[in-house]
Structure formats: C-alpha cells, structure tokens
Design a protein around this motif. Structure first.
Motif, mmCIF file in Angstrom:
data_model
loop_
_atom_site.group_PDB
_atom_site.id
_atom_site.type_symbol
_atom_site.label_atom_id
_atom_site.label_comp_id
_atom_site.label_asym_id
_atom_site.label_seq_id
_atom_site.Cartn_x
_atom_site.Cartn_y
_atom_site.Cartn_z
ATOM 1 N N VAL A 85 -36.279 -67.054 18.222
ATOM 2 C CA VAL A 85 -37.208 -66.015 18.919
ATOM 3 C C VAL A 85 -36.495 -66.154 20.629
ATOM 4 O O VAL A 85 -36.312 -67.293 20.930
ATOM 5 C CB VAL A 85 -38.366 -66.125 19.029
ATOM 6 C CG1 VAL A 85 -39.137 -65.231 20.173
ATOM 7 C CG2 VAL A 85 -38.968 -65.916 17.918
ATOM 8 N N ARG A 86 -36.158 -65.044 21.262
ATOM 9 C CA ARG A 86 -35.749 -65.154 22.657
ATOM 10 C C ARG A 86 -36.934 -65.797 23.317
ATOM 11 O O ARG A 86 -37.961 -65.366 23.446
ATOM 12 C CB ARG A 86 -35.430 -63.651 23.253
ATOM 13 C CG ARG A 86 -34.181 -63.286 22.438
ATOM 14 C CD ARG A 86 -33.836 -61.847 23.024
ATOM 15 N NE ARG A 86 -33.335 -61.968 24.380
ATOM 16 C CZ ARG A 86 -32.792 -61.032 25.341
ATOM 17 N NH1 ARG A 86 -32.995 -59.839 24.719
ATOM 18 N NH2 ARG A 86 -32.408 -61.272 26.690
ATOM 19 N N PRO B 236 -43.977 -66.994 25.681
ATOM 20 C CA PRO B 236 -45.293 -66.990 25.887
ATOM 21 C C PRO B 236 -46.293 -65.746 25.560
ATOM 22 O O PRO B 236 -47.428 -66.026 25.329
ATOM 23 C CB PRO B 236 -44.957 -66.541 27.723
ATOM 24 C CG PRO B 236 -43.566 -67.095 27.830
ATOM 25 C CD PRO B 236 -42.849 -67.055 26.561
ATOM 26 N N TRP B 237 -45.613 -64.756 25.257
ATOM 27 C CA TRP B 237 -46.377 -63.500 24.592
ATOM 28 C C TRP B 237 -46.662 -64.081 23.197
ATOM 29 O O TRP B 237 -47.932 -63.739 22.912
ATOM 30 C CB TRP B 237 -45.527 -62.437 24.390
ATOM 31 C CG TRP B 237 -45.102 -61.778 25.853
ATOM 32 C CD1 TRP B 237 -43.957 -62.066 26.554
ATOM 33 C CD2 TRP B 237 -46.040 -61.158 26.592
ATOM 34 N NE1 TRP B 237 -44.217 -61.132 27.590
ATOM 35 C CE2 TRP B 237 -45.173 -60.683 27.824
ATOM 36 C CE3 TRP B 237 -47.297 -60.638 26.270
ATOM 37 C CZ2 TRP B 237 -46.016 -59.694 28.849
ATOM 38 C CZ3 TRP B 237 -47.731 -59.935 27.713
ATOM 39 C CH2 TRP B 237 -47.145 -59.551 28.610
ATOM 40 N N ALA C 105 -51.413 -65.750 19.931
ATOM 41 C CA ALA C 105 -51.892 -66.797 18.994
ATOM 42 C C ALA C 105 -53.151 -67.219 19.323
ATOM 43 O O ALA C 105 -54.074 -67.332 18.584
ATOM 44 C CB ALA C 105 -50.936 -67.875 18.832
ATOM 45 N N PHE C 106 -53.122 -67.324 20.544
ATOM 46 C CA PHE C 106 -54.876 -67.746 21.177
ATOM 47 C C PHE C 106 -55.922 -66.541 21.174
ATOM 48 O O PHE C 106 -56.994 -66.703 20.491
ATOM 49 C CB PHE C 106 -54.573 -68.083 22.699
ATOM 50 C CG PHE C 106 -53.871 -69.584 22.824
ATOM 51 C CD1 PHE C 106 -53.942 -70.444 22.080
ATOM 52 C CD2 PHE C 106 -53.323 -69.737 24.120
ATOM 53 C CE1 PHE C 106 -53.421 -71.590 22.143
ATOM 54 C CE2 PHE C 106 -52.890 -70.884 24.648
ATOM 55 C CZ PHE C 106 -53.110 -71.817 23.523
ATOM 56 N N VAL C 107 -55.378 -65.280 21.415
ATOM 57 C CA VAL C 107 -56.551 -64.243 21.422
ATOM 58 C C VAL C 107 -56.864 -64.048 19.859
ATOM 59 O O VAL C 107 -57.970 -63.955 19.490
ATOM 60 C CB VAL C 107 -55.664 -63.105 21.958
ATOM 61 C CG1 VAL C 107 -56.902 -61.809 21.597
ATOM 62 C CG2 VAL C 107 -55.555 -62.897 23.559
ATOM 63 N N ALA C 108 -55.677 -64.122 18.895
ATOM 64 C CA ALA C 108 -56.170 -63.755 17.557
ATOM 65 C C ALA C 108 -57.138 -64.952 16.901
ATOM 66 O O ALA C 108 -57.884 -64.409 16.269
ATOM 67 C CB ALA C 108 -54.893 -64.031 16.532
ATOM 68 N N LEU D 291 -52.779 -72.859 13.981
ATOM 69 C CA LEU D 291 -52.370 -71.844 14.859
ATOM 70 C C LEU D 291 -52.601 -72.185 16.444
ATOM 71 O O LEU D 291 -51.372 -72.070 16.974
ATOM 72 C CB LEU D 291 -52.992 -70.697 14.405
ATOM 73 C CG LEU D 291 -52.720 -69.194 15.296
ATOM 74 C CD1 LEU D 291 -51.072 -69.159 14.997
ATOM 75 C CD2 LEU D 291 -53.465 -68.116 14.824
ATOM 76 N N PRO D 292 -53.455 -72.424 16.779
ATOM 77 C CA PRO D 292 -53.553 -72.801 18.197
ATOM 78 C C PRO D 292 -52.939 -74.083 18.496
ATOM 79 O O PRO D 292 -52.397 -74.215 19.697
ATOM 80 C CB PRO D 292 -55.069 -72.780 18.679
ATOM 81 C CG PRO D 292 -55.577 -73.475 17.155
ATOM 82 C CD PRO D 292 -54.969 -72.332 16.210
ATOM 83 N N ALA D 293 -52.745 -74.965 17.766
ATOM 84 C CA ALA D 293 -52.134 -76.202 17.826
ATOM 85 C C ALA D 293 -50.591 -75.874 18.091
ATOM 86 O O ALA D 293 -50.142 -76.459 18.840
ATOM 87 C CB ALA D 293 -52.306 -77.159 16.746
ATOM 88 N N LEU D 294 -50.053 -74.905 17.336
ATOM 89 C CA LEU D 294 -48.608 -74.596 17.181
ATOM 90 C C LEU D 294 -48.438 -73.895 18.678
ATOM 91 O O LEU D 294 -47.732 -74.179 19.573
ATOM 92 C CB LEU D 294 -48.447 -73.690 16.354
ATOM 93 C CG LEU D 294 -46.960 -72.832 16.592
ATOM 94 C CD1 LEU D 294 -45.997 -73.792 16.268
ATOM 95 C CD2 LEU D 294 -46.947 -71.837 15.399
ATOM 96 N N ALA D 295 -49.536 -73.070 19.267
ATOM 97 C CA ALA D 295 -49.238 -72.484 20.563
ATOM 98 C C ALA D 295 -49.401 -73.648 21.826
ATOM 99 O O ALA D 295 -48.541 -73.510 22.659
ATOM 100 C CB ALA D 295 -50.635 -71.653 20.690
ATOM 101 N N HIS D 296 -50.203 -74.705 21.347
ATOM 102 C CA HIS D 296 -50.318 -75.643 22.049
ATOM 103 C C HIS D 296 -48.780 -76.329 22.256
ATOM 104 O O HIS D 296 -48.457 -76.734 23.446
ATOM 105 C CB HIS D 296 -51.203 -76.716 21.545
ATOM 106 C CG HIS D 296 -51.379 -77.768 22.689
ATOM 107 N ND1 HIS D 296 -52.709 -78.072 22.956
ATOM 108 C CD2 HIS D 296 -50.870 -78.971 23.069
ATOM 109 C CE1 HIS D 296 -52.726 -79.401 24.004
ATOM 110 N NE2 HIS D 296 -51.574 -79.682 23.526
#
Length: 369
Positions: A139-140, A145-146, A151-154, A201-206
C-alpha cells in the motif's frame, strides 16, 4: 547536516526503549508471589497502569523497526524480502505455540495439544508484524494513516454494538474466539482472551502507527527536528486518546483504540526524551547500557525468560520446593514482606536474564527473532 553516526545513534535510542520494555515485561510477568504492588499489576478490565504500557510500547517500537528493516528493500516485494517477512512471522508464532506446549507438558497437563492456546503474546507479535509488513510493501504509505483510522473506527463500532465491553463470555471477542478456535484453545484464566482474534485488528493498527511515526521521523536529517516531531506526535496521540476515552474506555484487555493511541503517544514521547538525552546530550552511561543489553536481543531474551522458568519456577529441587519458592519464602519475604519479597524476586530474575544478555552483548551475538 546529520551523518551516518547520527543514524546509528538513533538506532541506539530505539534499542534503549526496546530494552526498557523487555525488562519491564520480564519484571511484571515473573513476580515471586501472589501479592504484588498495584503498579505492577494490569488493570483488571478498564483503565491503565504502568504495567499496561510495556507490551504496547514494544509493539510501537516494532512498527518503527519494521519501517527500518523494509527500507533496505525500498519497500518493494522481492523473494528475499518476502522470505524474511514470512520467516519472522511464522517463527514468532511457532515459538509462542512451542513454549505454551512445553509448559503444559512440564506441568503434566492432560492432552496438551487438545488444550493448546492458539494465540498469545508472541503469536500476536508474529501476526501483527507479518500483516503490517505486507501492508507496508503493498500500500502507498500516504494511505496507511487512513487504514489505521478505519481499523480503529470499525473496531469501536463492533465493540459498541456487539456487547464488546462485557467482561464475560458474551463479549464478541470471546464469541469469535470460541467459534474459531474452540473454548479449549483460548486463554483459560480470563474471558475474553486479552490477545483475542478480533482485538488483533486494533493491535495491527497500533503497529502501523509505529510504522508511520518511524517513517515521519526517520526521513528527517536534523536531530532537533526528530525530537520535536516525536514530542508533537506523542502529545497529540496521548491527549487524543485520553479525551476520546470518555466515549471509548481505555482497556489493554480489549486493546481499545484509545488504549492504542494513548500508549503510542506515551511511547513516542518517551522515545523523544531518550533521543534528546542520549543522542543530543550524550548522557549515556550504566543505566542506558543496562537497557541497551536487553534492546540488542529483545525477543531472544524474552523467550529465554520463559525458558528459565523451568529450572527456577517449575522443576522442583530435591526437597520438593522450586528455586523460586525456596528463595522467596525462605529469604525475600521474611526480609521485605510479601509484596516486597515478590518484587525482589522479579528484580533478581530480570538480572539473571540480563547477565545472559550481557554475555551476548559483549560477544556481539545478535539473535534475530
């Protein structure tokens, strides 16, 4: 203008923070008894304690070092790159499963394979590293960040609408884990599993947050700009997490978005302080060297701390006591009380692992996990 030496020093600051987190993880995971001081315990459900910071700090740093390691491949897929990512992800998960199985066998658990926990600390590291690396290579980077925000919102919406804040088996995390793995293959001491499948999922976003911070900071040449940017990012993330906690409580065991934001912010702030102290001011010494020893072989020493539980805390001596019980009950608790003796054992255990790490450090032995 910064030289190659500056880059090396920058890595030293990361190693020191990484070493602090590993030393902290070993300390809080190995108390000498059931009674421990409150700051050395995880929050029971919601909230944040100093102990809750060590694992997320490590995952934040893992995100930054993922940026550094993939930069060598220009963030492009190649066979050596793919092999490295796959090997590390599977190795971390495999070691985690192997350690769990080993402890169950040594404790005489009936049918250990039938009760093997599929997830855990090391498997979570392996999964998040592997997925973060795939995203970073596919991914570019301006879109990452998007992805983090989505991920956080979902995840928050799922928690809010599917009983995600319940501390029992009705929690959506527990429901998914039981459906996917079965009740015999999840964390048996608490529900839901603190390293459950959904909270990955949030851990990945982390981890991706750490990657983005690494990208922003490492592209800067001036050390003052690095420090300033780390402080700014740290302040924004910390206060955003604390303010949003009114709607989404901070919880390590759920790995809520606010938990990830707050701990990433604190990690960035602490890294800024270390960069200023060590890299700019040159204030390195015995304290920083102590943690650097852990930081040079972080996961190897973390795995070692688990393996050393066998001779110290599981296998009994001739008299039937383990080394841990004999030392704590015979020396440390009479000397410092129940909580003090428990802490002293944990400190001694950290020092035992540090001595092994010091030998590896002096011999320039670096085990990549």
């Amino acid at each position: 203008m910064q030289t190659a030496k500056s880059a090396s020093q920058r890595i030293t600051s990361i190693d020191i923070l990484r070493g602090m987190t590993i030393a902290g993880m070993i300390l809080v995971n190995n108390p000498g008894g059931d009674e421990v001081y409150a700051p050395l315990e995880h929050a029971e459900w919601l909230g944040l304690t100093p102990t809750d910071l060590v694992f997320p700090f490590f995952m934040f740093i893992m995100g930054m070092t993922t940026y550094l390691s993939l930069r060598k491949y220009s963030f492009e897929w190649s066979w050596p790159c793919a092999r490295k990512v796959l090997k590390r992800a599977l190795l971390l998960w495999g070691i985690g499963l192997g350690l769990s199985l080993l402890f169950m066998v040594c404790r005489g658990t009936a049918d250990p394979l039938g009760h093997l926990r599929i997830l855990g600390v090391l498997p979570r590291l392996g999964i998040c590293y592997g997925l973060a690396a795939v995203i970073a290579l596919s991914v570019r980077h301006k879109y990452i960040p998007w992805l983090i925000a989505v991920a956080f919102v979902a995840y928050y919406i799922v928690l809010l609408t599917c009983n995600g804040f319940a501390h029992d088996q009705s929690n959506i995390i527990a429901v998914i884990d039981n459906a996917v793995f079965g009740p015999d293959h999840v964390y048996r001491h608490e529900s839901p599993d603190p390293e459950g499948l959904l909270s990955t999922l949030p851990a990945l976003a982390h981890v991706l947050t750490g990657f983005c911070v690494g990208r922003v900071v490492m592209e800067m040449r001036d050390i003052n700009d690095k420090i300033e940017r780390l402080f700014v990012i740290g302040a924004v993330l910390t206060f955003a997490g604390l303010l949003l906690a009114y709607a989404c409580p901070i919880s390590k065991k759920l790995w809520t978005p606010t938990f990830a934001m707050t701990t990433c912010g604190m990690g960035s702030t602490l890294l800024a302080l270390l960069t200023w102290l060590v890299d700019k001011k040159g204030r390195s010494g015995r304290a920083t060297r102590f943690f650097e020893v852990f930081g040079c072989n972080p996961l190897a020493l973390f795995v070692l701390s688990d393996l050393l539980l066998l001779p110290f805390s599981i296998w009994p001596l001739c008299g039937g006591d383990t080394v841990q019980h004999a030392v704590t009950s015979g020396i440390l608790i009479p000397m410092a009380g129940a909580k003090g003796g428990s802490l002293l054992w944990a400190v001694l255990y950290v020092l035992v692992n540090w001595c092994v790490g010091l030998y590896m450090y002096k011999r320039k032995i670096y085990i990549k996990l």
